[in-house]
Design an enzyme around this catalytic site. Structure first.
Site, PDB file in Angstrom:
ATOM      1  N   GLU A 149     -84.087 108.844 -22.103  1.00 12.04           N
ATOM      2  CA  GLU A 149     -83.746 107.612 -22.860  1.00 12.04           C
ATOM      3  C   GLU A 149     -84.499 107.430 -24.115  1.00 12.04           C
ATOM      4  O   GLU A 149     -84.303 106.946 -25.145  1.00 12.04           O
ATOM      5  CB  GLU A 149     -83.623 106.578 -22.207  1.00 12.04           C
ATOM      6  CG  GLU A 149     -82.279 106.475 -21.120  1.00 12.04           C
ATOM      7  CD  GLU A 149     -81.146 106.186 -21.915  1.00 12.04           C
ATOM      8  OE1 GLU A 149     -80.944 105.282 -22.765  1.00 12.04           O
ATOM      9  OE2 GLU A 149     -80.275 106.800 -21.570  1.00 12.04           O
ATOM     10  N   SER A 415     -51.847  82.930  24.285  1.00 13.62           N
ATOM     11  CA  SER A 415     -52.189  82.181  25.675  1.00 13.62           C
ATOM     12  C   SER A 415     -53.920  82.231  25.694  1.00 13.62           C
ATOM     13  O   SER A 415     -54.393  81.628  26.521  1.00 13.62           O
ATOM     14  CB  SER A 415     -51.686  83.256  26.677  1.00 13.62           C
ATOM     15  OG  SER A 415     -50.491  83.325  26.900  1.00 13.62           O
TER      16      SER A 415
END
Length: 751
Positions: A149, A415
């Site tokens: 870079e 249930s």
């Protein structure tokens, strides 16, 4: 005179001139209209020579003149260009705040979420990772970033004229804007202060801010800020977040190939992300490695090794089920500490080992049987007696679906809701030995039927609950009233709105797995409802405590005798009932649940140590292939609980109840307004009732030794979440227990 007039004088162009020129006519060579060819060649040659010399002189003088004029105008243009540039800088600079007010903005806060034993669960926040120093990260990372870079990072003053010129030439030759020529300092300035717009104004401001950064901070500080803030794609801001995102480890452990991959992402984070295009990411990483070799950062041997051993990446981002927990915690934080303004650390109640066990159990069962049984999702929630959530799996795979089914999906419990019906009945005066006739029953237009259409005749409530008989649950709901059932469920911890009708006995009102599991906790801890929580403590990065769960007292919601009776009955579910697959070496109790057409399958069970709920189903509500709560949910529960209790001393369930001998069981009085079951043939009663009565006497449940001594926690767990103060219980919990009555029907039947 005559002779003079008659004589003719002819012109002559040759010979010597006459003596008396005035008297004669003569023309010289110069007077000819067309000169003769003679005597001119020498003159012509001489003229050509002179002309050639003059031309060469003029050519030399003209070339130098053009170059001089070009240099002059270039100089003039440079002056005016400099003036124009200065004017632009002054103009746009004047629009910026005064330099004395410039300051580095706060980094987006990171939320570090850790398990009960300090292991990292997840990072949250915009950055997704904590800030770390250059000395804490792999040395390959900054070297790779600089090599690809900004090779002159440590030598320029914030802007790189050489790099900028190279980028301009490349853009002109290529005919498009392909290179920016920005330094790392300029990129940091843009990330800190500016928008990504490509305008002249922004570029000028970027340069000014870069110069200011170089003046105020050292190169290492600038590089550190850059690496902790820059975007690496796939939602990862900062090198720590990116390392964990792509490699599943911290930045300090990143290898050379991995560092090259990270540095390569900076050119185009979204496009080059290995999560999107692994091939493009790898090709870019190889360019970074070559740049590092050119800069002398790595040797030829290291280059070869890195090229042949590319970076290994995690399969996907945030795949672990612990991220369901992290998402829930992030949603709760604002209510606890307000806005997050700086890096914080959240200490959770989650045990990462248990979390992984739960995830593995759910995934193994779905991978093995999901396709055959048409089951695609599973949930597991485990809570200790203090209300601390020890594990929560919100679905099969977080990476494919971040929807948390544990805390957000409302499904019919079937249930698994019946314990609240039986609890309300016990509080109204019934006991586990109370007898009901299990037979077809009609309530208005509703006819509840048992699973499989099988009926058992006269059974005790203990047997009815263990075998999950629907007709008995419906009768009890009519006896105590739907409102009493709803009140009992809410008192235990269910938070969803419940419809107070008779069908609630079979779990028709929707709840979440988290709240249903939490509502069973009072059965496990002796009757107290603690606050269910994930967070133990929140501190700043510097150690300042922002929130601390001090284990405030939990109210008693069930009387001890009711706890004993309920645990006695629900123990039967595991020992002889519908959840026999869940049984293991510890005393355990619980209840299965299956909604209509097997759309939902549940098992909520508990020991004196942990309460764990499991659900299986499909997101679209599609039916499974005859999957019941006693199948996949009970199996997952068993696997998890066996592993979770390994090495933990066995403890009995709290409370006590001794059932009445079979020959003295009586049927308590049934309110006259309760619908009665249809008559059952005597043969059916005589065949089923004895076996039912035999099974209706579960072993006595002894009082837990630590019920009154803070035994709410998980043995071996963190002391801050393993115990709570026991409050003084109110005297009217659950309402008065009515004295059992003997009816004419009891006497006639010999009950």
């Amino acid at each position: 005179m005559a002779n003079r007039r008659d004589s003719r004088i002819e012109p002559s162009f040759e010979g010597p001139p006459r003596a008396k020129s005035s008297a004669g006519f003569s023309v010289s060579e110069e007077d000819r209209v067309v000169p003769s060819n003679r005597k001119t060649s020498a003159k012509r040659q001489s003229a050509k020579t002179k002309s050639s010399r003059r031309g060469r002189g003029k050519s030399r003088r003209g070339l130098f003149g053009v170059l001089g004029r070009l240099a002059y105008w270039c100089f003039v243009l440079a002056i005016w260009g400099g003036i124009a540039t200065a004017g632009i800088i002054v103009y746009y600079g004047a629009k910026m705040p005064a330099a004395t007010t410039w300051a580095i903005p706060d980094r987006a806060p990171n939320i570090r979420i850790v398990s009960v034993d300090g292991k990292l669960l997840a990072n949250r926040g915009m950055s997704g990772g904590e800030a770390i120093g250059l000395h804490e990260m792999s040395t390959y990372i900054p070297e790779a970033v600089i090599a690809i870079e900004d090779r002159r990072f440590y030598s320029h003053l914030g802007i790189d004229p050489i790099g900028l010129s190279r980028a301009m030439v490349a853009n002109i030759v290529g005919g498009r804007f392909s290179q920016g020529g920005s330094t790392l300092t300029q990129q940091l300035a843009k990330n800190l202060f500016l928008t990504p717009d490509r305008t002249l104004e922004r570029k000028v401001q970027e340069v000014l801010l870069a110069l200011w950064l170089e003046h105020k901070h050292t190169k290492d500080q600038i590089l550190e800020m850059y690496l902790n803030r820059v975007y690496f794609g796939s939602g990862a801001y900062g090198v720590e977040a990116a390392s964990r995102r792509y490699f599943g480890k911290g930045a300090r452990d990143v290898t050379l190939p991995e560092a090259a991959l990270l540095a390569g992402l900076l050119k185009a984070p979204s496009r080059l992300s290995p999560a999107r295009d692994p091939k493009a990411a790898e090709q870019r990483a190889q360019l970074v490695l070559a740049a590092m070799r050119d800069e002398g950062k790595i040797s030829a041997k290291e280059l070869t090794t890195a090229m042949t051993a590319p970076a290994s990446r995690v399969a996907s981002y945030w795949t672990g089920s612990e991220n369901y927990v992290a998402d829930t915690i992030v949603e709760e934080l604002p209510d606890l500490i307000g806005d997050v303004r700086g890096d914080i650390i959240v200490d959770t109640t989650v045990d990462l080992t248990l979390q992984k066990l739960a995830e593995q159990s759910i995934r193994r069962l779905i991978d093995g049987s999901g396709k055959k049984l048409n089951a695609s999702q599973g949930v597991l929630v485990s809570i200790d007696n203090s209300g601390a959530v020890r594990a929560m799996v919100g679905g099969y795979d977080y990476s494919t679906s971040q929807f948390d089914r544990a805390s957000e999906a409302r499904r019919q419990p079937g249930s698994a809701f019946k314990p609240f019906v039986y609890m309300a009945a016990l509080e109204a005066g019934r006991t586990p030995d109370s007898v009901r006739n299990d037979a077809p029953i009609k309530i208005g237009k509703w006819t509840p039927t048992n699973y499989g259409g099988k009926y058992f005749g006269k059974v005790t409530l203990a047997t009815a609950l263990a075998k999950s008989l629907n007709s008995v649950a419906a009768q009890l709901t009519m006896e105590v009233g739907p409102d009493a059932v709803v009140e009992a469920a809410h008192r235990m911890g269910v938070q969803s709105d419940l419809t107070a009708n008779t069908s609630i006995a079979l779990g028709t009102s929707e709840v979440t797995p988290l709240e249903l599991t939490s509502a069973y906790v009072p059965f496990a801890n002796g009757g107290y409802r603690p606050d269910v929580h994930f967070i133990r403590r929140v501190t700043t990065a510097g150690g300042k405590v922002l929130y601390d769960n001090n284990g405030s007292g939990a109210p008693r919601v069930i009387k001890p005798e009711i706890v004993g009776m309920m645990n006695s009955m629900m123990t039967g579910t595991v020992e002889i009932g519908t959840a026999r697959k869940a049984a293991f070496a510890w005393p355990a109790a619980g209840k299965t649940g299956t909604s209509q057409n097997s759309r939902d399958a549940w098992f909520i069970g508990y020991t004196a140590n942990l309460t764990t709920g499991v659900w299986f189903g499909n997101d679209d509500g599609g039916p499974m292939k005859k999957v019941t709560g006693g199948a996949l949910p009970a199996q997952a529960w068993h696997e998890f609980m066996v592993a979770a209790h390994e090495g933990v001393p066995v403890r009995p369930l709290p409370g006590t109840w001794r059932s009445t001998p079979a020959d003295t069981i009586v049927q308590d009085e049934i309110p006259s307004n309760t619908p009665q079951p249809a008559p059952v043939p005597s043969a059916s009663v005589s065949q089923s009732a004895p076996s039912a009565q035999k099974a209706s006497s579960p072993r006595a449940v002894r009082p837990a030794e630590t019920v009154d001594g803070g035994g709410f926690g998980m043995p071996g767990g963190d002391s801050t979440t393993a115990s709570i103060k026991r409050p003084v219980p109110p005297g009217d919990v659950g309402g008065p227990v009515k004295k059992r009555q003997t009816s004419i029907l009891d006497i006639l039947t010999g009950g």
